[in-house]
Design a protein around this motif. Sequence first.
Motif, PDB file in Angstrom:
ATOM      1  N   PHE B   8      -5.817   7.686  -7.520  1.00 23.05           N
ATOM      2  CA  PHE B   8      -6.382   6.351  -7.346  1.00 23.05           C
ATOM      3  C   PHE B   8      -5.354   5.276  -7.679  1.00 23.05           C
ATOM      4  N   VAL B   9      -4.460   5.569  -8.640  1.00 22.15           N
ATOM      5  CA  VAL B   9      -3.392   4.610  -8.952  1.00 22.15           C
ATOM      6  C   VAL B   9      -2.500   4.416  -7.730  1.00 22.15           C
ATOM      7  N   LEU B  10      -2.228   5.517  -7.000  1.00 22.87           N
ATOM      8  CA  LEU B  10      -1.451   5.397  -5.754  1.00 22.87           C
ATOM      9  C   LEU B  10      -2.167   4.479  -4.771  1.00 22.87           C
ATOM     10  N   PHE B  11      -3.503   4.608  -4.693  1.00 27.71           N
ATOM     11  CA  PHE B  11      -4.289   3.714  -3.835  1.00 27.71           C
ATOM     12  C   PHE B  11      -4.131   2.268  -4.286  1.00 27.71           C
ATOM     13  N   LEU B  12      -4.170   2.051  -5.609  1.00 30.13           N
ATOM     14  CA  LEU B  12      -4.066   0.682  -6.127  1.00 30.13           C
ATOM     15  C   LEU B  12      -2.698   0.088  -5.823  1.00 30.13           C
ATOM     16  N   VAL B  13      -1.635   0.921  -5.863  1.00 29.57           N
ATOM     17  CA  VAL B  13      -0.303   0.421  -5.524  1.00 29.57           C
ATOM     18  C   VAL B  13      -0.283  -0.064  -4.084  1.00 29.57           C
ATOM     19  N   GLY B  14      -0.911   0.720  -3.173  1.00 28.75           N
ATOM     20  CA  GLY B  14      -0.990   0.293  -1.784  1.00 28.75           C
ATOM     21  C   GLY B  14      -1.774  -0.997  -1.637  1.00 28.75           C
ATOM     22  N   LEU B  15      -2.869  -1.120  -2.402  1.00 28.69           N
ATOM     23  CA  LEU B  15      -3.688  -2.343  -2.352  1.00 28.69           C
ATOM     24  C   LEU B  15      -2.882  -3.542  -2.832  1.00 28.69           C
ATOM     25  N   TYR B  16      -2.085  -3.327  -3.895  1.00 23.61           N
ATOM     26  CA  TYR B  16      -1.215  -4.397  -4.396  1.00 23.61           C
ATOM     27  C   TYR B  16      -0.251  -4.860  -3.309  1.00 23.61           C
ATOM     28  N   GLY B  17       0.303  -3.890  -2.555  1.00 14.48           N
ATOM     29  CA  GLY B  17       1.222  -4.252  -1.489  1.00 14.48           C
ATOM     30  C   GLY B  17       0.535  -5.070  -0.410  1.00 14.48           C
ATOM     31  N   VAL B  18      -0.696  -4.660  -0.045  1.00 14.67           N
ATOM     32  CA  VAL B  18      -1.402  -5.380   1.022  1.00 14.67           C
ATOM     33  C   VAL B  18      -1.752  -6.791   0.578  1.00 14.67           C
ATOM     34  N   VAL B  19      -2.164  -6.941  -0.683  1.00 19.59           N
ATOM     35  CA  VAL B  19      -2.668  -8.240  -1.127  1.00 19.59           C
ATOM     36  C   VAL B  19      -1.532  -9.203  -1.434  1.00 19.59           C
ATOM     37  N   SER B  20      -0.440  -8.726  -2.038  1.00 22.99           N
ATOM     38  CA  SER B  20       0.518  -9.678  -2.614  1.00 22.99           C
ATOM     39  C   SER B  20       1.806  -9.822  -1.819  1.00 22.99           C
ATOM     40  N   LYS B  21       2.099  -8.924  -0.879  1.00 25.00           N
ATOM     41  CA  LYS B  21       3.381  -9.046  -0.170  1.00 25.00           C
ATOM     42  C   LYS B  21       3.247  -9.980   1.023  1.00 25.00           C
ATOM     43  N   ARG B  22       4.353 -10.647   1.367  1.00 26.84           N
ATOM     44  CA  ARG B  22       4.307 -11.598   2.484  1.00 26.84           C
ATOM     45  C   ARG B  22       4.943 -11.033   3.737  1.00 26.84           C
ATOM     46  N   ASN B  23       5.725  -9.957   3.581  1.00 26.92           N
ATOM     47  CA  ASN B  23       6.418  -9.386   4.739  1.00 26.92           C
ATOM     48  C   ASN B  23       5.480  -8.442   5.496  1.00 26.92           C
ATOM     49  N   LEU B  24       5.426  -8.582   6.810  1.00 24.69           N
ATOM     50  CA  LEU B  24       4.474  -7.776   7.588  1.00 24.69           C
ATOM     51  C   LEU B  24       4.735  -6.281   7.460  1.00 24.69           C
ATOM     52  N   ILE B  25       6.037  -5.884   7.462  1.00 23.53           N
ATOM     53  CA  ILE B  25       6.351  -4.461   7.366  1.00 23.53           C
ATOM     54  C   ILE B  25       5.884  -3.903   6.020  1.00 23.53           C
ATOM     55  N   LYS B  26       6.052  -4.711   4.951  1.00 22.71           N
ATOM     56  CA  LYS B  26       5.583  -4.258   3.636  1.00 22.71           C
ATOM     57  C   LYS B  26       4.072  -4.084   3.637  1.00 22.71           C
ATOM     58  N   ILE B  27       3.362  -4.962   4.317  1.00 25.48           N
ATOM     59  CA  ILE B  27       1.897  -4.844   4.367  1.00 25.48           C
ATOM     60  C   ILE B  27       1.506  -3.559   5.096  1.00 25.48           C
ATOM     61  N   ILE B  28       2.226  -3.260   6.194  1.00 26.58           N
ATOM     62  CA  ILE B  28       1.924  -2.027   6.938  1.00 26.58           C
ATOM     63  C   ILE B  28       2.198  -0.812   6.057  1.00 26.58           C
ATOM     64  N   ILE B  29       3.306  -0.847   5.297  1.00 26.37           N
ATOM     65  CA  ILE B  29       3.609   0.263   4.384  1.00 26.37           C
ATOM     66  C   ILE B  29       2.498   0.415   3.354  1.00 26.37           C
ATOM     67  N   GLY B  30       1.976  -0.717   2.855  1.00 33.82           N
ATOM     68  CA  GLY B  30       0.889  -0.658   1.874  1.00 33.82           C
ATOM     69  C   GLY B  30      -0.350   0.006   2.456  1.00 33.82           C
ATOM     70  N   ILE B  31      -0.694  -0.357   3.703  1.00 29.82           N
ATOM     71  CA  ILE B  31      -1.870   0.253   4.348  1.00 29.82           C
ATOM     72  C   ILE B  31      -1.672   1.756   4.485  1.00 29.82           C
ATOM     73  N   ALA B  32      -0.444   2.171   4.890  1.00 30.24           N
ATOM     74  CA  ALA B  32      -0.183   3.601   5.077  1.00 30.24           C
ATOM     75  C   ALA B  32      -0.270   4.342   3.742  1.00 30.24           C
ATOM     76  N   ILE B  33       0.188   3.709   2.654  1.00 31.40           N
ATOM     77  CA  ILE B  33       0.123   4.368   1.345  1.00 31.40           C
ATOM     78  C   ILE B  33      -1.333   4.564   0.923  1.00 31.40           C
ATOM     79  N   MET B  34      -2.173   3.552   1.162  1.00 28.66           N
ATOM     80  CA  MET B  34      -3.599   3.698   0.826  1.00 28.66           C
ATOM     81  C   MET B  34      -4.212   4.871   1.580  1.00 28.66           C
ATOM     82  N   GLU B  35      -3.870   4.957   2.866  1.00 28.55           N
ATOM     83  CA  GLU B  35      -4.416   6.029   3.699  1.00 28.55           C
ATOM     84  C   GLU B  35      -3.993   7.408   3.177  1.00 28.55           C
ATOM     85  N   TYR B  36      -2.701   7.533   2.796  1.00 31.19           N
ATOM     86  CA  TYR B  36      -2.213   8.812   2.275  1.00 31.19           C
ATOM     87  C   TYR B  36      -2.946   9.204   1.003  1.00 31.19           C
ATOM     88  N   SER B  37      -3.191   8.222   0.123  1.00 29.29           N
ATOM     89  CA  SER B  37      -3.833   8.572  -1.143  1.00 29.29           C
ATOM     90  C   SER B  37      -5.261   9.043  -0.905  1.00 29.29           C
TER      91      SER B  37
END
Lengths: 178, 112
Positions: B8-37
């Motif tokens: 679940f912490v891995l999921f939260l890291v992905g959520l942090y990326g989606v919510v707080s990053k401004r770069n589109l590629i970083k947001i996509i990486i965050g979504i993919a990390i949530m999905e993997y977790s």
Amino acid sequence: MELYLIIILVLMILGSIYSLNASDLLSAVISYGIVGFGLVIAFLLLQAPDLAIVQVVVEVATLIIMIATIKNTQRNIPKMELKPKIAVYYAITLIMALVFVLIFDRATGCLNQFGADTMRMAQPYIDGAADTKSANLVTGVVFDFRAYDTLGEATVLFTAVIGVLTILRIKGKKEEKK
Amino acid sequence: MIIYILCFVLFLVGLYGVVSKRNLIKIIIGIAIMEYSINLFLIMIGYIEGGTAPIITKGFENAKFVDPLPQAMILTSIVIGLATTALLLAVAIRLYQKYGTFDINKIKDLKG
């Protein structure tokens, strides 16, 4: 067994944190690869070889698409003037994370302990495995018992490919009119 | 239960990326990390201590298998995840061609 999984999960968390905080998009994508390939090892440890194979293919494809995207656009992240970071923000983030973890702990408390699954749902599929003539129970479920789900998956994949082609097509309607 | 919480912490890291990053590629990486977790969590629920992979081979007809049902479902989910990630990246490429940046603060006129 559980210890190995914990080590791999910690590696994956570190890789994802570095990936989200990297100042270069290429290194962000490469360290995102740590997460995907760590997931492959975790699947192998959890006795899911089919998933590990699929995950290797998917991860390599994702990395190739991402690197192609970055190569054709912009690699560095331009520095911007950052708003002053206040300690309150960090505190709110930590408190929210803690609350989420507590809710998750309560929500999954009713589940079986790790490694003590009872296969309540899967028993009919295992009993009927002889009818499918499939040696692999997973493919038996995917292509026999739940073939319509797989058809839906193929539809989603097809739709996504059509979507990518539509978005990335070079000739638009406006150019044709000229 | 620490292994579920790490997932679940891995999921939260992905959520942090989606919510707080401004770069589109970083947001996509965050979504993919949530999905993997999420995928990993569902497979962990189906694991059985001392179980083998659910493949019937000679000599293992009556062995203790791990749960094949979550594995079959996640097999579908992984492939669909690839499709959605590719679609997101295609949209990101188009946005870059129009605005010349990945920064979501500068991409403001999304209407029409």
